[in-house]
Scaffold this motif. Structure first.
Motif, PDB file in Angstrom:
ATOM      1  N   GLN A 186       0.827  -1.200   0.000  1.00 44.72           N
ATOM      2  CA  GLN A 186       0.000   0.000   0.000  1.00 44.72           C
ATOM      3  C   GLN A 186       0.864   1.254   0.000  1.00 44.72           C
ATOM      4  O   GLN A 186       0.540   2.242  -0.669  1.00 44.72           O
ATOM      5  CB  GLN A 186      -0.901   0.004   1.238  1.00 44.72           C
ATOM      6  N   GLU A 187       1.980   1.218   0.750  1.00 47.96           N
ATOM      7  CA  GLU A 187       2.863   2.384   0.779  1.00 47.96           C
ATOM      8  C   GLU A 187       3.485   2.626  -0.588  1.00 47.96           C
ATOM      9  O   GLU A 187       3.644   3.767  -1.026  1.00 47.96           O
ATOM     10  CB  GLU A 187       3.952   2.181   1.827  1.00 47.96           C
ATOM     11  N   GLU A 188       3.856   1.552  -1.288  1.00 45.46           N
ATOM     12  CA  GLU A 188       4.458   1.688  -2.599  1.00 45.46           C
ATOM     13  C   GLU A 188       3.449   2.230  -3.614  1.00 45.46           C
ATOM     14  O   GLU A 188       3.801   2.901  -4.578  1.00 45.46           O
ATOM     15  CB  GLU A 188       4.979   0.329  -3.075  1.00 45.46           C
ATOM     16  N   GLU A 189       2.174   1.979  -3.382  1.00 41.76           N
ATOM     17  CA  GLU A 189       1.147   2.445  -4.303  1.00 41.76           C
ATOM     18  C   GLU A 189       0.732   3.881  -4.014  1.00 41.76           C
ATOM     19  O   GLU A 189      -0.133   4.435  -4.690  1.00 41.76           O
ATOM     20  CB  GLU A 189      -0.088   1.539  -4.188  1.00 41.76           C
ATOM     21  N   GLY A 190       1.342   4.498  -2.997  1.00 42.95           N
ATOM     22  CA  GLY A 190       1.069   5.913  -2.762  1.00 42.95           C
ATOM     23  C   GLY A 190       0.267   6.171  -1.519  1.00 42.95           C
ATOM     24  O   GLY A 190      -0.359   7.211  -1.382  1.00 42.95           O
ATOM     25  N   GLY A 191       0.258   5.238  -0.581  1.00 44.13           N
ATOM     26  CA  GLY A 191      -0.422   5.478   0.687  1.00 44.13           C
ATOM     27  C   GLY A 191      -1.770   4.810   0.737  1.00 44.13           C
ATOM     28  O   GLY A 191      -2.111   3.930  -0.036  1.00 44.13           O
ATOM     29  N   GLY A 192      -2.604   5.284   1.649  1.00 45.04           N
ATOM     30  CA  GLY A 192      -3.899   4.666   1.842  1.00 45.04           C
ATOM     31  C   GLY A 192      -3.881   3.764   3.045  1.00 45.04           C
ATOM     32  O   GLY A 192      -2.878   3.135   3.340  1.00 45.04           O
ATOM     33  N   GLU A 193      -4.992   3.726   3.749  1.00 42.88           N
ATOM     34  CA  GLU A 193      -5.076   2.922   4.948  1.00 42.88           C
ATOM     35  C   GLU A 193      -5.955   1.708   4.718  1.00 42.88           C
ATOM     36  O   GLU A 193      -6.861   1.729   3.886  1.00 42.88           O
ATOM     37  CB  GLU A 193      -5.639   3.761   6.105  1.00 42.88           C
ATOM     38  N   MET A 194      -5.687   0.646   5.455  1.00 46.71           N
ATOM     39  CA  MET A 194      -6.503  -0.552   5.367  1.00 46.71           C
ATOM     40  C   MET A 194      -7.857  -0.292   6.010  1.00 46.71           C
ATOM     41  O   MET A 194      -7.965   0.433   6.994  1.00 46.71           O
ATOM     42  CB  MET A 194      -5.808  -1.715   6.086  1.00 46.71           C
ATOM     43  N   THR A 195      -8.884  -0.882   5.461  1.00 48.05           N
ATOM     44  CA  THR A 195     -10.213  -0.746   6.042  1.00 48.05           C
ATOM     45  C   THR A 195     -10.320  -1.637   7.272  1.00 48.05           C
ATOM     46  O   THR A 195      -9.484  -2.514   7.505  1.00 48.05           O
ATOM     47  CB  THR A 195     -11.289  -1.151   5.032  1.00 48.05           C
ATOM     48  N   PHE A 196     -11.384  -1.408   8.036  1.00 50.56           N
ATOM     49  CA  PHE A 196     -11.598  -2.202   9.248  1.00 50.56           C
ATOM     50  C   PHE A 196     -11.781  -3.681   8.906  1.00 50.56           C
ATOM     51  O   PHE A 196     -11.262  -4.551   9.601  1.00 50.56           O
ATOM     52  CB  PHE A 196     -12.834  -1.672   9.984  1.00 50.56           C
ATOM     53  N   ILE A 197     -12.479  -3.970   7.832  1.00 55.35           N
ATOM     54  CA  ILE A 197     -12.707  -5.350   7.410  1.00 55.35           C
ATOM     55  C   ILE A 197     -11.396  -6.008   7.001  1.00 55.35           C
ATOM     56  O   ILE A 197     -11.137  -7.174   7.314  1.00 55.35           O
ATOM     57  CB  ILE A 197     -13.704  -5.410   6.232  1.00 55.35           C
ATOM     58  N   GLU A 198     -10.525  -5.246   6.313  1.00 62.42           N
ATOM     59  CA  GLU A 198      -9.225  -5.787   5.911  1.00 62.42           C
ATOM     60  C   GLU A 198      -8.353  -6.090   7.129  1.00 62.42           C
ATOM     61  O   GLU A 198      -7.634  -7.092   7.157  1.00 62.42           O
ATOM     62  CB  GLU A 198      -8.514  -4.803   4.982  1.00 62.42           C
ATOM     63  N   HIS A 199      -8.430  -5.212   8.140  1.00 64.65           N
ATOM     64  CA  HIS A 199      -7.702  -5.474   9.387  1.00 64.65           C
ATOM     65  C   HIS A 199      -8.195  -6.755  10.041  1.00 64.65           C
ATOM     66  O   HIS A 199      -7.393  -7.574  10.513  1.00 64.65           O
ATOM     67  CB  HIS A 199      -7.882  -4.303  10.359  1.00 64.65           C
ATOM     68  N   LEU A 200      -9.509  -6.940  10.088  1.00 61.93           N
ATOM     69  CA  LEU A 200     -10.075  -8.147  10.683  1.00 61.93           C
ATOM     70  C   LEU A 200      -9.659  -9.397   9.909  1.00 61.93           C
ATOM     71  O   LEU A 200      -9.387 -10.443  10.507  1.00 61.93           O
ATOM     72  CB  LEU A 200     -11.605  -8.050  10.721  1.00 61.93           C
ATOM     73  N   TRP A 202      -6.198 -14.384   9.918  1.00 63.69           N
ATOM     74  CA  TRP A 202      -5.170 -15.300   9.430  1.00 63.69           C
ATOM     75  C   TRP A 202      -4.017 -15.450  10.420  1.00 63.69           C
ATOM     76  O   TRP A 202      -3.445 -16.527  10.568  1.00 63.69           O
ATOM     77  CB  TRP A 202      -4.654 -14.847   8.064  1.00 63.69           C
ATOM     78  N   HIS A 203      -3.687 -14.370  11.096  1.00 57.53           N
ATOM     79  CA  HIS A 203      -2.651 -14.470  12.133  1.00 57.53           C
ATOM     80  C   HIS A 203      -3.107 -15.390  13.258  1.00 57.53           C
ATOM     81  O   HIS A 203      -2.315 -16.203  13.771  1.00 57.53           O
ATOM     82  CB  HIS A 203      -2.316 -13.085  12.686  1.00 57.53           C
ATOM     83  N   ILE A 204      -4.371 -15.271  13.663  1.00 57.62           N
ATOM     84  CA  ILE A 204      -4.921 -16.120  14.722  1.00 57.62           C
ATOM     85  C   ILE A 204      -4.966 -17.572  14.261  1.00 57.62           C
ATOM     86  O   ILE A 204      -4.636 -18.493  15.027  1.00 57.62           O
ATOM     87  CB  ILE A 204      -6.327 -15.635  15.132  1.00 57.62           C
ATOM     88  N   ILE A 205      -5.362 -17.791  13.010  1.00 58.76           N
ATOM     89  CA  ILE A 205      -5.436 -19.158  12.478  1.00 58.76           C
ATOM     90  C   ILE A 205      -4.064 -19.820  12.496  1.00 58.76           C
ATOM     91  O   ILE A 205      -3.913 -20.983  12.896  1.00 58.76           O
ATOM     92  CB  ILE A 205      -6.022 -19.151  11.048  1.00 58.76           C
ATOM     93  N   ARG A 206      -3.028 -19.086  12.057  1.00 54.88           N
ATOM     94  CA  ARG A 206      -1.680 -19.663  12.056  1.00 54.88           C
ATOM     95  C   ARG A 206      -1.190 -19.953  13.475  1.00 54.88           C
ATOM     96  O   ARG A 206      -0.535 -20.974  13.723  1.00 54.88           O
ATOM     97  CB  ARG A 206      -0.714 -18.730  11.327  1.00 54.88           C
ATOM     98  N   ARG A 244       3.559  -9.535  14.401  1.00 55.46           N
ATOM     99  CA  ARG A 244       3.498  -9.241  12.968  1.00 55.46           C
ATOM    100  C   ARG A 244       2.254  -8.432  12.619  1.00 55.46           C
ATOM    101  O   ARG A 244       2.282  -7.606  11.706  1.00 55.46           O
ATOM    102  CB  ARG A 244       3.487 -10.541  12.159  1.00 55.46           C
ATOM    103  N   PHE A 245       1.180  -8.650  13.361  1.00 56.96           N
ATOM    104  CA  PHE A 245      -0.049  -7.890  13.114  1.00 56.96           C
ATOM    105  C   PHE A 245       0.063  -6.463  13.654  1.00 56.96           C
ATOM    106  O   PHE A 245      -0.399  -5.508  13.026  1.00 56.96           O
ATOM    107  CB  PHE A 245      -1.250  -8.602  13.748  1.00 56.96           C
ATOM    108  N   ILE A 246       0.701  -6.324  14.822  1.00 56.80           N
ATOM    109  CA  ILE A 246       0.786  -5.014  15.470  1.00 56.80           C
ATOM    110  C   ILE A 246       1.858  -4.138  14.833  1.00 56.80           C
ATOM    111  O   ILE A 246       1.664  -2.921  14.650  1.00 56.80           O
ATOM    112  CB  ILE A 246       1.082  -5.187  16.972  1.00 56.80           C
ATOM    113  N   ARG A 247       2.980  -4.712  14.437  1.00 62.01           N
ATOM    114  CA  ARG A 247       4.163  -3.967  14.002  1.00 62.01           C
ATOM    115  C   ARG A 247       3.919  -2.974  12.871  1.00 62.01           C
ATOM    116  O   ARG A 247       4.409  -1.840  12.938  1.00 62.01           O
ATOM    117  CB  ARG A 247       5.269  -4.951  13.597  1.00 62.01           C
ATOM    118  N   PRO A 248       3.170  -3.316  11.807  1.00 64.31           N
ATOM    119  CA  PRO A 248       2.995  -2.353  10.719  1.00 64.31           C
ATOM    120  C   PRO A 248       2.272  -1.069  11.132  1.00 64.31           C
ATOM    121  O   PRO A 248       2.403  -0.050  10.466  1.00 64.31           O
ATOM    122  CB  PRO A 248       2.159  -3.130   9.688  1.00 64.31           C
ATOM    123  N   GLY A 249       1.517  -1.120  12.233  1.00 65.54           N
ATOM    124  CA  GLY A 249       0.799   0.067  12.683  1.00 65.54           C
ATOM    125  C   GLY A 249       1.614   0.977  13.567  1.00 65.54           C
ATOM    126  O   GLY A 249       1.136   2.047  13.957  1.00 65.54           O
TER     127      GLY A 249
END
Length: 296
Positions: free
Chosen positions: A10-24, A29-33, A126-131
């Motif tokens: 997303q950063e390479e594409e010029g920014g933008g934030e993930m939506t709430f659904i995308e975060h969930l 997937w992190h919880i599943i792993r 890994r889930f927390i770090r990008p934020g």
């Protein structure tokens, strides 16, 4: 797709934030792993249940356990034969038809959870770090290693020090010699697991202080001022963890907790110094910027 990879794209594409659904979705997937790792270790623990129960879980109930042997060696050196554990005076029994089977399943899960803890925590990180901001990421570098290291240090301390002392004391304590100790296996294992996990969590004190210092809630000055109060609290915790009234057992538990507290003061001081340097650097940068603007 992992959250950090998605974030970078997303950063390479010029920014933008993930939506709430995308975060969930990423969190799912992190919880599943993490759950998959726990299940794998749980299955392995159940497959090797005979070796684990005989060599690990039931070991503190026998007088040939490593800790008891070392106590006997120490007793010879200091000429204190009462410290030597030659007999664990209780019999383990099972009172339910499905007791041993359910016990094997339940505590295979606890073993799987403990062994998968580093990977599960890494998935959460890994889930927390990008934020986090770059400064926060830099400040928390090595968090996964230290949380894991402290957890397993606490687990080993609980298994080799706290649990044997508690088991030996409770087995020897009798209100009358005519009463025989026949302990249900679930009671024994519950005590062992509680002691081990409690120590594993207690050893996270430096990391908790690290986080509180990062947000400015805890300072080394505060911890030094209340060192005496902390010492009393540590003595109370040691008394709760080890029901044995002898001073030797109390010291064995108190000393590492005091060391953890002193390490926590050192950690808080380092964090506080870095925060102070960052604040001064920010103020100097603002002053230089103001001077530059005024000169123009």
């Amino acid at each position: 797709m992992p959250l950090d990879q998605h974030w970078d794209e997303q950063e390479e594409e010029g920014g933008g934030e993930m939506t709430f659904i995308e975060h969930l979705e990423e969190l799912r997937w992190h919880i599943i792993r993490a759950l998959a790792a726990i299940i794998i270790f749980t299955v392995l623990a159940f497959v090797f249940k005979t070796e684990l129960w005989n060599g690990v879980i039931l070991a503190p109930s026998r007088p040939d356990f490593w800790t008891y042997r070392k106590l006997c060696e120490f007793a010879e050196v200091v000429s204190a034969p009462d410290l030597c554990v030659k007999k664990i005076d209780f019999i383990l029994i099972n009172r339910e038809m499905t007791g041993q089977f359910m016990m094997a399943i339940t505590y295979s899960f606890f073993i799987g959870l403990s062994l998968a803890f580093p990977y599960a925590f890494w998935e959460l990180w890994r889930f927390i770090r990008p934020g986090l901001r770059d400064v926060e990421v830099s400040a928390s570098r090595g968090a996964v290693f230290w949380v894991t290291f402290l957890f397993f240090c606490g687990v080993l301390f609980g298994y080799y020090v706290v649990s044997p002392l508690a088991i030996n004391f409770l087995a020897d304590f009798k209100i009358d010699e005519s009463i025989e100790n026949q302990v249900d296996i679930s009671s024994y294992v519950s005590l062992l697991v509680m002691m081990v996990l409690a120590c594993g969590l207690t050893f996270q004190l430096p990391m908790i202080i690290f986080v509180l210092s990062q947000v400015g809630v805890m300072t080394p000055k505060f911890m030094r001022e209340y060192r005496k109060h902390a010492f009393i609290v540590i003595l109370i915790i040691a008394a709760i963890i080890t029901p044995s009234p002898d001073i030797f057992s109390q010291l064995l538990v108190t000393a590492p907790l005091l060391l953890l507290y002193e390490i926590s003061i050192f950690v808080s001081a380092r964090v506080n110094n870095k925060r102070e340097k960052a604040r001064l650097a920010s103020e100097i940068a603002e002053e230089n910027e103001m001077r530059f603007r005024n000169n123009q």
